[in-house]
Design a protein around this motif. Structure first.
Motif, PDB file in Angstrom:
ATOM      1  N   GLU A  67       0.831  -1.205   0.000  1.00 54.08           N
ATOM      2  CA  GLU A  67       0.000   0.000   0.000  1.00 54.08           C
ATOM      3  C   GLU A  67       0.871   1.263   0.000  1.00 54.08           C
ATOM      4  O   GLU A  67       0.603   2.215  -0.732  1.00 54.08           O
ATOM      5  CB  GLU A  67      -0.909  -0.009   1.223  1.00 54.08           C
ATOM      6  N   ILE A  68       1.921   1.249   0.793  1.00 51.80           N
ATOM      7  CA  ILE A  68       2.825   2.405   0.834  1.00 51.80           C
ATOM      8  C   ILE A  68       3.536   2.579  -0.503  1.00 51.80           C
ATOM      9  O   ILE A  68       3.632   3.693  -1.036  1.00 51.80           O
ATOM     10  CB  ILE A  68       3.843   2.259   1.988  1.00 51.80           C
ATOM     11  N   LEU A  69       4.017   1.489  -1.069  1.00 52.71           N
ATOM     12  CA  LEU A  69       4.702   1.579  -2.360  1.00 52.71           C
ATOM     13  C   LEU A  69       3.762   2.060  -3.460  1.00 52.71           C
ATOM     14  O   LEU A  69       4.167   2.858  -4.320  1.00 52.71           O
ATOM     15  CB  LEU A  69       5.314   0.224  -2.728  1.00 52.71           C
ATOM     16  N   ALA A  70       2.520   1.612  -3.436  1.00 55.31           N
ATOM     17  CA  ALA A  70       1.548   2.076  -4.428  1.00 55.31           C
ATOM     18  C   ALA A  70       1.309   3.576  -4.265  1.00 55.31           C
ATOM     19  O   ALA A  70       1.210   4.310  -5.256  1.00 55.31           O
ATOM     20  CB  ALA A  70       0.238   1.300  -4.283  1.00 55.31           C
ATOM     21  N   GLY A  71       1.228   4.045  -3.029  1.00 55.54           N
ATOM     22  CA  GLY A  71       1.060   5.473  -2.786  1.00 55.54           C
ATOM     23  C   GLY A  71       2.252   6.277  -3.287  1.00 55.54           C
ATOM     24  O   GLY A  71       2.086   7.345  -3.893  1.00 55.54           O
ATOM     25  N   LEU A  72       3.446   5.776  -3.053  1.00 53.23           N
ATOM     26  CA  LEU A  72       4.652   6.463  -3.539  1.00 53.23           C
ATOM     27  C   LEU A  72       4.692   6.479  -5.061  1.00 53.23           C
ATOM     28  O   LEU A  72       5.080   7.484  -5.671  1.00 53.23           O
ATOM     29  CB  LEU A  72       5.904   5.789  -2.974  1.00 53.23           C
ATOM     30  N   ASP A  73       4.303   5.358  -5.683  1.00 49.20           N
ATOM     31  CA  ASP A  73       4.248   5.307  -7.144  1.00 49.20           C
ATOM     32  C   ASP A  73       3.263   6.340  -7.687  1.00 49.20           C
ATOM     33  O   ASP A  73       3.535   7.012  -8.689  1.00 49.20           O
ATOM     34  CB  ASP A  73       3.856   3.914  -7.635  1.00 49.20           C
ATOM     35  N   ALA A  74       2.112   6.508  -7.010  1.00 50.13           N
ATOM     36  CA  ALA A  74       1.110   7.477  -7.454  1.00 50.13           C
ATOM     37  C   ALA A  74       1.652   8.898  -7.336  1.00 50.13           C
ATOM     38  O   ALA A  74       1.441   9.735  -8.231  1.00 50.13           O
ATOM     39  CB  ALA A  74      -0.173   7.323  -6.626  1.00 50.13           C
ATOM     40  N   VAL A  75       2.353   9.195  -6.272  1.00 52.91           N
ATOM     41  CA  VAL A  75       2.943  10.527  -6.096  1.00 52.91           C
ATOM     42  C   VAL A  75       3.988  10.781  -7.177  1.00 52.91           C
ATOM     43  O   VAL A  75       4.019  11.849  -7.792  1.00 52.91           O
ATOM     44  CB  VAL A  75       3.567  10.673  -4.683  1.00 52.91           C
ATOM     45  N   ALA A  76       4.814   9.789  -7.440  1.00 52.97           N
ATOM     46  CA  ALA A  76       5.851   9.926  -8.464  1.00 52.97           C
ATOM     47  C   ALA A  76       5.215  10.136  -9.834  1.00 52.97           C
ATOM     48  O   ALA A  76       5.700  10.960 -10.629  1.00 52.97           O
ATOM     49  CB  ALA A  76       6.768   8.701  -8.475  1.00 52.97           C
ATOM     50  N   ALA A  77       4.148   9.418 -10.128  1.00 51.67           N
ATOM     51  CA  ALA A  77       3.469   9.572 -11.415  1.00 51.67           C
ATOM     52  C   ALA A  77       2.880  10.966 -11.544  1.00 51.67           C
ATOM     53  O   ALA A  77       2.938  11.583 -12.618  1.00 51.67           O
ATOM     54  CB  ALA A  77       2.385   8.508 -11.581  1.00 51.67           C
ATOM     55  N   ASP A  78       2.303  11.518 -10.477  1.00 49.03           N
ATOM     56  CA  ASP A  78       1.752  12.875 -10.483  1.00 49.03           C
ATOM     57  C   ASP A  78       2.835  13.904 -10.735  1.00 49.03           C
ATOM     58  O   ASP A  78       2.635  14.871 -11.474  1.00 49.03           O
ATOM     59  CB  ASP A  78       1.038  13.196  -9.173  1.00 49.03           C
ATOM     60  N   THR A  81       3.787  14.129 -14.388  1.00 47.94           N
ATOM     61  CA  THR A  81       2.806  14.700 -15.317  1.00 47.94           C
ATOM     62  C   THR A  81       2.657  16.201 -15.123  1.00 47.94           C
ATOM     63  O   THR A  81       2.012  16.867 -15.933  1.00 47.94           O
ATOM     64  CB  THR A  81       1.434  14.044 -15.134  1.00 47.94           C
ATOM     65  N   ASP A  82       3.215  16.771 -14.043  1.00 47.73           N
ATOM     66  CA  ASP A  82       3.103  18.212 -13.805  1.00 47.73           C
ATOM     67  C   ASP A  82       4.000  19.035 -14.721  1.00 47.73           C
ATOM     68  O   ASP A  82       3.868  20.232 -14.806  1.00 47.73           O
ATOM     69  CB  ASP A  82       3.420  18.541 -12.338  1.00 47.73           C
ATOM     70  N   GLY A  83       4.900  18.385 -15.415  1.00 47.22           N
ATOM     71  CA  GLY A  83       5.706  19.006 -16.425  1.00 47.22           C
ATOM     72  C   GLY A  83       6.698  19.930 -15.953  1.00 47.22           C
ATOM     73  O   GLY A  83       7.319  20.747 -16.374  1.00 47.22           O
TER      74      GLY A  83
END
Length: 83
Positions: A67-78, A81-83
């Motif tokens: 769950e923590i790794l998935a959350g970190l992956d989501a933050v990294a993906a965001d 995409t912020d450019g």
């Protein structure tokens, strides 16, 4: 640290409470410190009961780690995409 007497606490409680939101408040009786008024958050932090907790990775279950790794992956993906 703000300081008020016990009489002040009774007569000017609103002012005493407002001061406690800014930091600990000393309450005196006959010129001697008797109490210290704190917010619940300040007290919890001093008592070691802060809402923030730290855990060792070794102590987490595999579900918690995932769950923590998935959350970190989501933050990294965001961030990507912020450019």
């Amino acid at each position: 640290m703000s300081s008020f007497t016990l009489t002040d606490l009774g007569n000017r409680s609103g002012e005493v409470v407002e001061a406690a939101f800014r930091g600990p408040v000393e309450i005196t009786k006959r010129g001697k410190r008797k109490f210290v008024l704190l917010t619940a958050e300040q007290f919890d932090r001093l008592a070691g009961r802060s809402a923030q907790r730290a855990y060792r990775v070794e102590d987490l279950t595999s579900d918690e780690r995932n769950e923590i790794l998935a959350g970190l992956d989501a933050v990294a993906a965001d961030e990507n995409t912020d450019g």
